[in-house]
Design a protein around this motif. Sequence first.
Motif, mmCIF file in Angstrom:
data_model
loop_
_atom_site.group_PDB
_atom_site.id
_atom_site.type_symbol
_atom_site.label_atom_id
_atom_site.label_comp_id
_atom_site.label_asym_id
_atom_site.label_seq_id
_atom_site.Cartn_x
_atom_site.Cartn_y
_atom_site.Cartn_z
ATOM 1 N N TYR A 220 -46.995 44.165 100.036
ATOM 2 C CA TYR A 220 -48.651 44.168 99.945
ATOM 3 C C TYR A 220 -48.881 44.899 98.628
ATOM 4 O O TYR A 220 -48.230 45.473 97.841
ATOM 5 C CB TYR A 220 -49.492 45.414 100.957
ATOM 6 N N LEU A 221 -50.329 44.633 98.124
ATOM 7 C CA LEU A 221 -50.632 44.724 96.745
ATOM 8 C C LEU A 221 -51.745 45.876 96.655
ATOM 9 O O LEU A 221 -52.710 45.705 97.455
ATOM 10 C CB LEU A 221 -51.224 43.628 95.957
ATOM 11 N N HIS A 222 -51.665 46.928 96.215
ATOM 12 C CA HIS A 222 -52.562 47.996 96.255
ATOM 13 C C HIS A 222 -52.765 48.711 94.759
ATOM 14 O O HIS A 222 -51.868 49.028 94.191
ATOM 15 C CB HIS A 222 -52.435 49.016 97.163
ATOM 16 N N ASN A 223 -54.053 48.669 94.274
ATOM 17 C CA ASN A 223 -54.382 49.113 92.622
ATOM 18 C C ASN A 223 -53.448 48.476 91.839
ATOM 19 O O ASN A 223 -52.890 49.006 90.910
ATOM 20 C CB ASN A 223 -54.174 50.495 92.818
ATOM 21 N N ARG A 224 -53.390 46.954 92.211
ATOM 22 C CA ARG A 224 -52.353 46.337 91.194
ATOM 23 C C ARG A 224 -51.136 46.687 91.265
ATOM 24 O O ARG A 224 -49.989 46.055 90.310
ATOM 25 C CB ARG A 224 -53.053 46.116 89.686
ATOM 26 N N VAL A 225 -50.442 47.458 92.216
ATOM 27 C CA VAL A 225 -49.200 47.614 92.432
ATOM 28 C C VAL A 225 -48.440 46.820 93.493
ATOM 29 O O VAL A 225 -48.958 47.077 94.794
ATOM 30 C CB VAL A 225 -48.841 49.245 92.341
#
Length: 232
Positions: A220-225
Amino acid sequence: MTVHQLGAGASSDRATHWHRIDWVKCHREVRRLQARIVKAEQAGKHSKVKSLQWLLTHSFSGKALAVKRVTGNRGKRTPGIDGVIWSTPGAKLRAVSSLNRRGYQPRPLRRIYIPKADGKKMRPLGIPCMIDRAWQALHLLALEPIAETTADPNSYGFRSARSTHDAIGQCFIALGGRACAQWILEADIRSCFDEISHDWLIANIPTDKAILRKWLKAGYLHNRVLHSTDEQ
């Protein structure tokens, strides 16, 4: 002659416009395949179950209904990490044609956080891309007949055509007599879906193992991480 050779209801229709799709026929063909899956599962013919599931997930009717489902629910305007939504008839029809297993690779989920009911804590929510939602809806059509056949008759969570009222009615039957239990125990498994064994799911869920493995490892992608999903 094998199930694949028979064709077993897999539609060869190819509509030229989204609104010209014969939805009654699509529902009829999918229901017929689902009924055959149930009969094969009850008879213990697991190889036939797999063949029928293959037919359903490769049929035009199944793909069309999967796209219709994900473009007709409340999340239809919420995109995944690619920002894509299928809002026009042309986009929906192209989406049906894009559901090809060869080369399919799910994208990571878009992670957001929403407040829990108490308003104090936040609940993580993963938003797949539209194409991944459609794939999941398609394989659900092939998995649900088995789940409904083998599930506990008195389970009501995440069940098709069941509601809270059904659970309440069963509670009344189980608890309404004089000799019935006096207590109800409630239990919750902390982070159940976050920490459930991937190996167990792959070994026990009767669906396409290769695609299931890809979904579990998509991350998953969160805050572009990008975060991996490696729970075993």
